[in-house]
Every structure is written in structure tokens, then in C-alpha cells.
Design a protein around this motif. Structure first.
Motif, PDB file in Angstrom:
ATOM      1  N   SER A   1      15.458  -5.495  -2.269  1.00 45.96           N
ATOM      2  CA  SER A   1      16.599  -5.042  -1.466  1.00 45.96           C
ATOM      3  C   SER A   1      17.092  -3.671  -1.894  1.00 45.96           C
ATOM      4  N   ILE A   2      17.070  -3.403  -3.199  1.00 44.31           N
ATOM      5  CA  ILE A   2      17.601  -2.123  -3.678  1.00 44.31           C
ATOM      6  C   ILE A   2      16.492  -1.111  -3.978  1.00 44.31           C
ATOM      7  N   GLY A   3      15.236  -1.505  -3.783  1.00 48.33           N
ATOM      8  CA  GLY A   3      14.125  -0.577  -3.971  1.00 48.33           C
ATOM      9  C   GLY A   3      13.884  -0.179  -5.406  1.00 48.33           C
ATOM     10  N   SER A   4      14.145  -1.087  -6.348  1.00 51.58           N
ATOM     11  CA  SER A   4      14.010  -0.756  -7.763  1.00 51.58           C
ATOM     12  C   SER A   4      13.292  -1.864  -8.524  1.00 51.58           C
ATOM     13  N   PRO A   5      11.999  -1.696  -8.803  1.00 55.87           N
ATOM     14  CA  PRO A   5      11.294  -2.698  -9.620  1.00 55.87           C
ATOM     15  C   PRO A   5      11.875  -2.789 -11.023  1.00 55.87           C
ATOM     16  N   ASP A   6      12.444  -1.699 -11.514  1.00 55.58           N
ATOM     17  CA  ASP A   6      13.049  -1.711 -12.853  1.00 55.58           C
ATOM     18  C   ASP A   6      14.189  -2.715 -12.940  1.00 55.58           C
ATOM     19  N   PHE A   7      14.883  -2.952 -11.820  1.00 58.70           N
ATOM     20  CA  PHE A   7      15.976  -3.917 -11.823  1.00 58.70           C
ATOM     21  C   PHE A   7      15.470  -5.302 -12.218  1.00 58.70           C
ATOM     22  N   ALA A   8      14.342  -5.716 -11.647  1.00 55.48           N
ATOM     23  CA  ALA A   8      13.769  -7.029 -11.978  1.00 55.48           C
ATOM     24  C   ALA A   8      13.399  -7.102 -13.452  1.00 55.48           C
ATOM     25  N   ILE A   9      12.882  -6.015 -13.980  1.00 55.43           N
ATOM     26  CA  ILE A   9      12.485  -5.976 -15.387  1.00 55.43           C
ATOM     27  C   ILE A   9      13.722  -6.010 -16.281  1.00 55.43           C
ATOM     28  N   ARG A  10      14.746  -5.269 -15.905  1.00 56.87           N
ATOM     29  CA  ARG A  10      15.986  -5.234 -16.699  1.00 56.87           C
ATOM     30  C   ARG A  10      16.697  -6.586 -16.723  1.00 56.87           C
TER      31      ARG A  10
END
Length: 161
Positions: free
Chosen positions: A79-88
Motif C-alpha cells: 500500500s505504501i510502496g516500501s518493501p523496507d517497511f515489511a523488513i522494519r
């Protein structure tokens, strides 16, 4: 190898692929180990990790169960276009916590949920975000999280197999 810049991730498939690959690497697993842990053929897992094919919700839940990640964070990362979010969020389960709260809100308010004004919701979310930024994590949240994750698992429809 440097992860792709946000501007390079132009599709949901690219975001999903970067999130899955990043989580697998963070946990130190090979593709073959994750494929076996998900009970998939290696090629099927490789296609999933590469973002080929349709979004497979069951695979995301199986993947997260095996690598101990937050499936709701993967969906949010799309939704937010950030794979880093899932990792964080892989260790603190931020989005699962949010979804547990949403599930409780839905249960407690029922049809009254529709009567909440957007202004009230925005104010509450902004206050929560400010509070999280100001404070550090700590305490007995683990029990609350574990019980809530179990409630989400029970509520989730089972795959049609």
C-alpha cells in the motif's frame, strides 16, 4: 548489493519481491530452505519471491509463518510502496498489532464504526503516531501480541484446498 530505490519499484510485484527477498535474507535462509518450509517446489517459491504471478495471500502467510515475519506489514508495504517497511516490522509486528486493534474496534463498535467521523479517526491516528515517535517500546506487550495474533489467525479464512 544496494536495495532498489523507491522510485525504481514501480509495481506491486517489485515491492513484494523486494520485501520477501529482504525478509528471507534478514532471517538467513536460502530459497531452498524457505521453499521446503512453505511446502512448495523450489521453482514455485522462486517465482513467488520474484513477484511473478498473481498475489497469493496464502503464500504470504505461509512465508511469514516460516520466517517469523509480519504478514500485515507485507500487505501494508504494498500500500505504501516500501518493501523496507515489511523488513522494519519483522521483529516488532507493528502492522499485526494495528490489525489486532482494528479487529477489536470492529468487534466492539460493530455498526457504530460507520458513524465515526474521519476527523476523529485522523486525530486519533495522528496522536498515536506522535506518541509512538516520542516513546520507546517496552513492557508486557508480548502476551497481548501473541493473543491478538492467534485471534487474527482464527478469524482468517482458510485457503480453499
Amino acid at each position: 548489493m544496494k536495495p532498489p530505490d523507491q522510485s525504481e519499484l514501480e509495481s506491486d510485484s517489485a515491492v513484494l519481491s523486494a520485501a520477501i527477498r529482504g525478509l528471507r535474507r534478514l532471517r538467513g535462509y536460502s530459497s531452498a530452505e524457505v521453499a521446503q518450509g512453505m511446502n512448495l517446489a523450489l521453482r514455485t517459491y522462486q517465482d513467488f519471491e520474484a513477484g511473478r504471478g498473481r498475489l497469493n495471500v496464502d503464500y504470504i502467510y505461509r512465508f511469514c509463518s516460516f520466517v517469523d515475519a509480519d504478514p500485515d506489514a507485507i500487505f501494508a508495504s504494498l500500500s505504501i510502496g516500501s518493501p523496507d517497511f515489511a523488513i522494519r516490522c519483522s521483529s516488532n509486528k507493528l502492522m499485526s498489532i494495528v490489525m489486532i486493534g482494528v479487529q477489536q474496534l470492529n468487534h466492539q463498535l460493530g455498526d457504530r464504526l460507520a458513524a465515526l467521523e474521519a476527523r476523529t479517526i485522523v486525530a486519533a491516528v495522528n496522536a498515536s503516531v506522535r506518541d509512538l515517535v516520542e516513546k520507546s517500546a517496552g513492557g508486557d506487550e508480548a502476551d497481548w501480541l501473541k493473543a491478538g495474533e492467534e485471534a487474527l489467525r482464527r478469524a482468517r479464512p482458510k485457503p480453499g484446498r
